[in-house]
Design an enzyme around this catalytic site. Structure first.
Site, PDB file in Angstrom:
ATOM      1  CD  GLU A 147       3.403 -10.026  -2.210  1.00 44.62           C
ATOM      2  OE1 GLU A 147       2.575  -9.254  -1.707  1.00 44.62           O
ATOM      3  OE2 GLU A 147       3.563 -11.188  -1.803  1.00 44.62           O
ATOM      4  CG  MET A 205      -6.304 -11.169   5.192  1.00 40.37           C
ATOM      5  SD  MET A 205      -5.605 -11.910   3.703  1.00 40.37           S
ATOM      6  CE  MET A 205      -5.896 -13.641   4.053  1.00 40.37           C
ATOM      7  NE  ARG A 206     -15.387  -8.430   6.033  1.00 41.71           N
ATOM      8  CZ  ARG A 206     -16.149  -8.136   7.079  1.00 41.71           C
ATOM      9  NH1 ARG A 206     -15.684  -7.465   8.102  1.00 41.71           N
ATOM     10  NH2 ARG A 206     -17.411  -8.509   7.099  1.00 41.71           N
ATOM     11  CB  SER A 247       5.358  -5.326   4.147  1.00 42.09           C
ATOM     12  OG  SER A 247       4.885  -6.340   3.309  1.00 42.09           O
ATOM     13  CG  HIS A 249      -3.017 -13.940  -5.223  1.00 43.98           C
ATOM     14  ND1 HIS A 249      -3.698 -14.254  -4.063  1.00 43.98           N
ATOM     15  CD2 HIS A 249      -2.659 -15.114  -5.781  1.00 43.98           C
ATOM     16  CE1 HIS A 249      -3.741 -15.570  -3.931  1.00 43.98           C
ATOM     17  NE2 HIS A 249      -3.124 -16.114  -4.963  1.00 43.98           N
TER      18      HIS A 249
END
Ligand code: GRF
Length: 208
Positions: free
Chosen positions: A183, A99-100, A21, A118
């Site tokens: 965000e 997500m790494r 998104s 974040h």
């Protein structure tokens, strides 16, 4: 290293592992085919470490090159990601639900042109489940942060923060949704600030 403003539209890459998104918000603000002198940047490449990431489909639907990089080790993934990013002539890399954890050498290579979003008011609540951390801490306020990436996780100079209240009865889900709306405003705003040269990597640092 590129120094902003570039004097031409910047090529933007987005690294994403999931829903996408925030990618969608960046695609709306920096469409791949935008033209005209006022264009600050265009999303030109999306990279994912997950073949099933909806972000890849969103990128393709918008006509952006979307690459799944099927590498298990961090070293192999990062070598392929850097080759893709550099090969596409990318000026700015945005981590949007990626997500790494990136190695210090990757982070240093893109210093000043690597941004992350974040879902907390950093330096509070780094790491996973930031919204749950805010609820468990009894915070009355939460929000999101877009920041330059440095060698530590969820750390680096803050570019934009947007705040939301934590309401009585909030669940992780309801708070996450409220933060997510912010965000989608914060990331394009931060990209504009960086590409226009109004915020640079060394102006603000999070106090650890
Ligand atoms: C967002 O909450 C972002 O802050 C966090 O991961 C989530 C990604 O959502 N890093 P999406 O894939 O952009 O929808």
């Amino acid at each position: 290293m590129s120094s902003f403003p570039l004097g031409r539209p910047a090529a933007i890459a987005v690294l994403a592992s999931g829903r996408g998104s925030n990618l969608q918000a960046l695609l709306r603000a920096f469409p791949p085919s935008a033209s005209g002198e006022a264009v600050l940047g265009r999303v030109r490449l999306v990279v994912s470490n997950r073949s099933t990431a909806p972000a890849l489909a969103k990128a393709r639907a918008a006509g952006v090159e979307a690459r799944y990089l099927p590498y298990g080790t961090r070293e192999d993934f990062e070598a392929a990601a850097a080759a893709a990013v550099d090969g596409a002539g990318v000026d700015l890399v945005c981590l949007a639900g990626f997500m790494r954890i990136l190695s210090p050498s990757f982070v240093r290579r893109y210093r000043g042109r690597l941004l992350n979003i974040h879902p907390s008011l950093l330096p509070a609540h780094r790491g996973l489940h930031a919204q749950r951390q805010a609820l468990e801490a009894g915070d009355l306020e939460s929000g999101c942060t877009v920041h330059f990436v440095d060698e530590a996780v969820d750390n680096g100079g803050i570019i934009v923060q947007r705040r939301v209240p934590v309401l009585p009865g909030d669940t992780e889900d309801s708070l996450s949704k409220r933060i997510l709306e912010q965000e989608h405003l914060a990331f394009p705003e931060a990209v504009r600030l960086v590409l226009s040269g109004r915020v640079r990597v060394d102006v603000t640092e999070v106090n650890r």
